[in-house]
Motif scaffolding. Structure first.
Motif, PDB file in Angstrom:
ATOM      1  N   TRP A 190       4.924   5.405  -3.284  1.00  0.00           N
ATOM      2  CA  TRP A 190       3.530   5.822  -3.367  1.00  0.00           C
ATOM      3  C   TRP A 190       2.711   4.769  -4.114  1.00  0.00           C
ATOM      4  CZ3 TRP A 190      -0.537   6.708  -6.521  1.00  0.00           C
ATOM      5  CH2 TRP A 190      -1.519   7.610  -6.124  1.00  0.00           C
ATOM      6  N   LEU A 191       3.251   4.296  -5.220  1.00  0.00           N
ATOM      7  CA  LEU A 191       2.537   3.324  -6.043  1.00  0.00           C
ATOM      8  C   LEU A 191       2.381   1.992  -5.322  1.00  0.00           C
ATOM      9  CD1 LEU A 191       4.220   4.129  -9.460  1.00  0.00           C
ATOM     10  CD2 LEU A 191       1.773   4.334  -8.991  1.00  0.00           C
ATOM     11  N   ILE A 192       3.440   1.533  -4.645  1.00  0.00           N
ATOM     12  CA  ILE A 192       3.336   0.243  -3.970  1.00  0.00           C
ATOM     13  C   ILE A 192       2.349   0.316  -2.829  1.00  0.00           C
ATOM     14  CG2 ILE A 192       5.174   0.441  -2.210  1.00  0.00           C
ATOM     15  CD1 ILE A 192       4.680  -2.561  -4.506  1.00  0.00           C
ATOM     16  N   THR A 193       2.308   1.456  -2.138  1.00  0.00           N
ATOM     17  CA  THR A 193       1.333   1.628  -1.058  1.00  0.00           C
ATOM     18  C   THR A 193      -0.086   1.645  -1.609  1.00  0.00           C
ATOM     19  OG1 THR A 193       2.907   2.857   0.303  1.00  0.00           O
ATOM     20  CG2 THR A 193       0.575   3.167   0.792  1.00  0.00           C
ATOM     21  N   GLY A 249       8.315  -4.017 -13.294  1.00  0.00           N
ATOM     22  CA  GLY A 249       8.654  -5.360 -12.853  1.00  0.00           C
ATOM     23  C   GLY A 249       8.991  -5.430 -11.379  1.00  0.00           C
ATOM     24  N   ARG A 250       9.670  -4.403 -10.875  1.00  0.00           N
ATOM     25  CA  ARG A 250      10.017  -4.373  -9.454  1.00  0.00           C
ATOM     26  C   ARG A 250       8.752  -4.367  -8.598  1.00  0.00           C
ATOM     27  NH1 ARG A 250      13.974   0.413  -8.094  1.00  0.00           N
ATOM     28  NH2 ARG A 250      13.958  -0.681  -6.082  1.00  0.00           N
ATOM     29  N   LEU A 251       7.828  -3.475  -8.945  1.00  0.00           N
ATOM     30  CA  LEU A 251       6.614  -3.336  -8.151  1.00  0.00           C
ATOM     31  C   LEU A 251       5.731  -4.575  -8.261  1.00  0.00           C
ATOM     32  CD1 LEU A 251       5.733   0.393  -8.918  1.00  0.00           C
ATOM     33  CD2 LEU A 251       7.161  -0.547  -7.108  1.00  0.00           C
ATOM     34  N   LEU A 252       5.635  -5.129  -9.463  1.00  0.00           N
ATOM     35  CA  LEU A 252       4.805  -6.318  -9.644  1.00  0.00           C
ATOM     36  C   LEU A 252       5.356  -7.491  -8.833  1.00  0.00           C
ATOM     37  CD1 LEU A 252       2.368  -7.524 -11.171  1.00  0.00           C
ATOM     38  CD2 LEU A 252       3.977  -8.283 -12.926  1.00  0.00           C
ATOM     39  N   ALA A 253       6.668  -7.644  -8.837  1.00  0.00           N
ATOM     40  CA  ALA A 253       7.269  -8.747  -8.081  1.00  0.00           C
ATOM     41  C   ALA A 253       6.970  -8.620  -6.597  1.00  0.00           C
ATOM     42  CB  ALA A 253       8.776  -8.773  -8.323  1.00  0.00           C
ATOM     43  N   ILE A 254       7.051  -7.394  -6.066  1.00  0.00           N
ATOM     44  CA  ILE A 254       6.770  -7.187  -4.644  1.00  0.00           C
ATOM     45  C   ILE A 254       5.303  -7.502  -4.340  1.00  0.00           C
ATOM     46  CG2 ILE A 254       6.623  -5.441  -2.840  1.00  0.00           C
ATOM     47  CD1 ILE A 254       9.007  -4.049  -4.278  1.00  0.00           C
ATOM     48  N   LEU A 255       4.408  -7.021  -5.198  1.00  0.00           N
ATOM     49  CA  LEU A 255       2.978  -7.228  -4.958  1.00  0.00           C
ATOM     50  C   LEU A 255       2.592  -8.699  -5.055  1.00  0.00           C
ATOM     51  CD1 LEU A 255       1.594  -4.208  -7.004  1.00  0.00           C
ATOM     52  CD2 LEU A 255       1.434  -4.482  -4.523  1.00  0.00           C
ATOM     53  N   GLU A 282      -1.183  -7.395 -11.048  1.00  0.00           N
ATOM     54  CA  GLU A 282      -1.243  -6.543 -12.239  1.00  0.00           C
ATOM     55  C   GLU A 282      -2.429  -5.598 -12.173  1.00  0.00           C
ATOM     56  OE1 GLU A 282       0.777  -9.208 -15.804  1.00  0.00           O
ATOM     57  OE2 GLU A 282      -1.277  -9.639 -15.177  1.00  0.00           O
ATOM     58  N   ASP A 283      -3.573  -6.128 -11.761  1.00  0.00           N
ATOM     59  CA  ASP A 283      -4.770  -5.286 -11.644  1.00  0.00           C
ATOM     60  C   ASP A 283      -4.550  -4.177 -10.618  1.00  0.00           C
ATOM     61  OD1 ASP A 283      -6.044  -6.842 -13.516  1.00  0.00           O
ATOM     62  OD2 ASP A 283      -7.133  -8.067 -12.043  1.00  0.00           O
ATOM     63  N   ALA A 284      -3.972  -4.542  -9.479  1.00  0.00           N
ATOM     64  CA  ALA A 284      -3.735  -3.551  -8.423  1.00  0.00           C
ATOM     65  C   ALA A 284      -2.749  -2.482  -8.879  1.00  0.00           C
ATOM     66  CB  ALA A 284      -3.214  -4.256  -7.166  1.00  0.00           C
ATOM     67  N   LEU A 285      -1.733  -2.897  -9.602  1.00  0.00           N
ATOM     68  CA  LEU A 285      -0.729  -1.943 -10.076  1.00  0.00           C
ATOM     69  C   LEU A 285      -1.328  -1.014 -11.127  1.00  0.00           C
ATOM     70  CD1 LEU A 285       2.177  -1.156  -9.632  1.00  0.00           C
ATOM     71  CD2 LEU A 285       2.863  -2.832 -11.354  1.00  0.00           C
ATOM     72  N   ALA A 286      -2.182  -1.565 -11.997  1.00  0.00           N
ATOM     73  CA  ALA A 286      -2.842  -0.731 -13.012  1.00  0.00           C
ATOM     74  C   ALA A 286      -3.716   0.335 -12.339  1.00  0.00           C
ATOM     75  CB  ALA A 286      -3.687  -1.604 -13.940  1.00  0.00           C
ATOM     76  N   GLU A 287      -4.432  -0.071 -11.286  1.00  0.00           N
ATOM     77  CA  GLU A 287      -5.259   0.893 -10.560  1.00  0.00           C
ATOM     78  C   GLU A 287      -4.396   1.946  -9.866  1.00  0.00           C
ATOM     79  OE1 GLU A 287      -7.922  -1.043  -7.919  1.00  0.00           O
ATOM     80  OE2 GLU A 287      -8.902  -2.250  -9.479  1.00  0.00           O
ATOM     81  N   ALA A 288      -3.248   1.536  -9.369  1.00  0.00           N
ATOM     82  CA  ALA A 288      -2.359   2.479  -8.698  1.00  0.00           C
ATOM     83  C   ALA A 288      -1.832   3.522  -9.680  1.00  0.00           C
ATOM     84  CB  ALA A 288      -1.197   1.733  -8.039  1.00  0.00           C
ATOM     85  N   PHE A 289      -1.479   3.078 -10.877  1.00  0.00           N
ATOM     86  CA  PHE A 289      -1.018   4.028 -11.894  1.00  0.00           C
ATOM     87  C   PHE A 289      -2.152   4.980 -12.290  1.00  0.00           C
ATOM     88  CE2 PHE A 289       2.577   1.080 -12.802  1.00  0.00           C
ATOM     89  CZ  PHE A 289       3.591   2.012 -12.708  1.00  0.00           C
ATOM     90  N   GLN A 311       6.796   1.187   4.854  1.00  0.00           N
ATOM     91  CA  GLN A 311       8.254   1.206   4.965  1.00  0.00           C
ATOM     92  C   GLN A 311       8.836   1.140   3.558  1.00  0.00           C
ATOM     93  OE1 GLN A 311       9.391   1.624   8.055  1.00  0.00           O
ATOM     94  NE2 GLN A 311       7.255   1.569   8.734  1.00  0.00           N
ATOM     95  N   HIS A 312       8.647   2.199   2.807  1.00  0.00           N
ATOM     96  CA  HIS A 312       8.977   2.117   1.380  1.00  0.00           C
ATOM     97  C   HIS A 312      10.085   3.076   0.955  1.00  0.00           C
ATOM     98  CE1 HIS A 312       6.633   5.765   1.117  1.00  0.00           C
ATOM     99  NE2 HIS A 312       5.523   5.129   1.452  1.00  0.00           N
ATOM    100  N   ASP A 313      10.928   3.514   1.917  1.00  0.00           N
ATOM    101  CA  ASP A 313      12.041   4.358   1.502  1.00  0.00           C
ATOM    102  C   ASP A 313      12.967   3.586   0.564  1.00  0.00           C
ATOM    103  OD1 ASP A 313      11.106   6.460   2.935  1.00  0.00           O
ATOM    104  OD2 ASP A 313      12.324   6.061   4.710  1.00  0.00           O
ATOM    105  N   GLU A 314      13.136   2.315   0.857  1.00  0.00           N
ATOM    106  CA  GLU A 314      13.959   1.468   0.000  1.00  0.00           C
ATOM    107  C   GLU A 314      13.068   0.383  -0.599  1.00  0.00           C
ATOM    108  OE1 GLU A 314      17.054   1.802  -0.907  1.00  0.00           O
ATOM    109  OE2 GLU A 314      17.414   3.580   0.316  1.00  0.00           O
ATOM    110  N   ILE A 315      12.823   0.462  -1.895  1.00  0.00           N
ATOM    111  CA  ILE A 315      12.011  -0.553  -2.571  1.00  0.00           C
ATOM    112  C   ILE A 315      12.953  -1.650  -3.053  1.00  0.00           C
ATOM    113  CG2 ILE A 315      10.455  -1.037  -4.483  1.00  0.00           C
ATOM    114  CD1 ILE A 315       9.234   0.745  -2.400  1.00  0.00           C
ATOM    115  N   PRO A 316      12.841  -2.868  -2.524  1.00  0.00           N
ATOM    116  CA  PRO A 316      13.752  -3.933  -2.958  1.00  0.00           C
ATOM    117  C   PRO A 316      13.539  -4.280  -4.426  1.00  0.00           C
ATOM    118  CG  PRO A 316      11.956  -4.835  -1.653  1.00  0.00           C
ATOM    119  CD  PRO A 316      11.836  -3.335  -1.560  1.00  0.00           C
ATOM    120  N   ASP A 317      14.602  -4.682  -5.065  1.00  0.00           N
ATOM    121  CA  ASP A 317      14.505  -5.037  -6.481  1.00  0.00           C
ATOM    122  C   ASP A 317      14.344  -6.546  -6.596  1.00  0.00           C
ATOM    123  OD1 ASP A 317      14.704  -5.337  -9.210  1.00  0.00           O
ATOM    124  OD2 ASP A 317      16.128  -3.702  -9.416  1.00  0.00           O
ATOM    125  N   GLU A 318      13.127  -6.965  -6.837  1.00  0.00           N
ATOM    126  CA  GLU A 318      12.807  -8.387  -6.903  1.00  0.00           C
ATOM    127  C   GLU A 318      12.585  -8.865  -8.335  1.00  0.00           C
ATOM    128  OE1 GLU A 318      13.015 -10.295  -4.442  1.00  0.00           O
ATOM    129  OE2 GLU A 318      13.101  -8.879  -2.779  1.00  0.00           O
TER     130      GLU A 318
END
Length: 401
Positions: free
Chosen positions: A61-64, A18-24, A35-42, A95-102
């Motif tokens: 890594w995944l968000i990038t 959920g955190r990563l999807l919200a950011i994307l 969702e498609d981009a996140l599935a490909e990243a996984f 700049q992903h050392d801190e991934i915000p929780d969205e």
């Protein structure tokens, strides 16, 4: 290595989806594309991590990877938006050392008033937890194709309307948070006895409730819901025996999760500090009294009855009024409980299974002949096999002669 890598990827997916999807999706409001981009990243993670090792910051890594995938897709399909608009979007990926929780913002989007209230809970389960439309459809007793279409339409509406991933103004936030809480409770309330994966869904809803409480600790009702679901979940393993429902006051307290009960009590105490009483806090307080039997050995039914009285004075429902009648019958006498049941609108209770089951129980000792048709009605209306078996057993032991 492969097994541990897959397990680690699944762990990241469970905790961070959920955190990563919200950011994307916050960039262009397109949840489906995110969702498609996140599935490909996984998928890329499962390909690369076994060879190169799990990165120190797997979320980063995944968000990038997902952001780069979206940029590649934009180039490939020659979308109308200039690629330059993605410059800041892509720059942030490094700049992903801190991934915000969205995730709270994502839940507020899923519960937006522009969307049908019926889709709020399913949308949160999919977007925040990553559940499939098939699994959600099973829980909500809907065909998978129908649920999938509803979810797609909701995501399209979010994208086309440009619904922003931002918390609303202070005046509007309480209503939106309330919608999130109601949707979360609706997800938990799906009867786990009916569905093969119902218990798993209950655990997912518990995760959601804890998440909202964590992200919105200044909201007493968010804490109240987290406490309520924690109390209920603590008794999960004691609710069935040999395929039959075990009533709360007959459950083996040795099977209760006492650490979760302690956790629920702490959350409820924190909620009470604000002195802003609400429905979920009252319901959690009722469950706290029941949970106290683990230490006292008895249930303070008078306290339960008083809490139900307060709940019905502020937030009356048919179910809570029946609960009040049952509690008063336990605290005082069956006659007083029946008197409350008699006050309920005949039309509303005509096909309400809990009414007939409660009425049967209150009549069984003093008027078994009257209890029998009530049991028959409750059994006919019952959809959960474990509860039906218990009702049938109760009916079979009536002393009719």
């Amino acid at each position: 290595m492969k097994g541990s890598t897959k397990a680690r990827a699944e762990e990241v997916a469970r905790a961070s989806y959920g955190r990563l999807l919200a950011i994307l999706a916050s960039h262009d409001h397109d949840i489906a594309a995110a969702e498609d981009a996140l599935a490909e990243a996984f998928a890329k993670a499962l390909e690369h991590w076994p060879l190169r090792g799990i990165p120190n910051n797997p979320e980063g890594w995944l968000i990038t990877a997902a952001r780069r995938g979206r940029i590649d897709a934009a180039r490939k399909h020659a979308r109308t938006k200039p690629l330059e608009q993605h410059a800041d979007y892509m720059a942030r990926s490094d700049q992903h050392d801190e991934i915000p929780d969205e995730r709270l913002s994502l839940m507020l989007v899923c519960a937006h008033p522009a969307l049908s209230s019926a889709i709020h809970a399913p949308l949160m389960l999919q977007c925040v937890l990553g559940l499939s439309s098939e699994r959600i459809a099973l829980a909500f007793q809907t065909r998978p194709s129908t649920m999938a279409q509803r979810l797609v339409r909701a995501k399209s509406k979010i994208r086309d309307a440009g619904i922003t991933f931002e918390r609303p103004d202070r005046d509007a936030l309480p209503d939106r948070i309330s919608t999130v809480l109601e949707a979360t409770y609706a997800a938990y309330s799906i009867d786990w006895m009916l569905f093969p994966d119902g218990r798993d869904l209950s655990r997912e809803a518990l995760f959601l409730a804890d998440l909202v409480a964590h992200l919105s600790p200044e909201t007493p009702e968010a804490l109240g819901l987290s406490a309520l679901i924690s109390f209920l979940s603590a008794r999960q393993d004691a609710r069935l025996k040999d395929g039959m429902l075990v009533p709360l006051d007959e459950q083996n307290i040795g099977l209760w999760d006492h650490r979760m009960i302690d956790h629920a009590n702490r959350i409820l105490a924190n909620a009470s500090v604000a002195r802003q009483l609400g429905r979920f806090q009252l319901e959690a307080s009722i469950q706290a009294v029941h949970a106290a039997r683990a230490t006292t050995g008895t249930t303070d039914w008078e306290a339960v009855a008083q809490l139900y009285t307060g709940l019905n004075a502020l937030f009356p429902t048919l179910g809570s009024r029946i609960g009040q009648a049952a509690a008063i019958a336990q605290a005082r006498c069956a006659k007083d409980g029946l008197a409350l049941l008699d006050q309920l609108p005949t039309r509303q209770v005509a096909n309400f299974q809990p009414y007939w089951a409660t009425r049967a129980q209150l009549l069984r000792d003093d008027a078994p002949q009257q209890a029998k048709p009530c049991y028959d009605k409750a059994i006919a209306l019952c959809t959960e096999p474990p509860l039906r078996r218990w009702l049938e057993a109760q009916a079979a032991t009536l002393k009719l002669h």
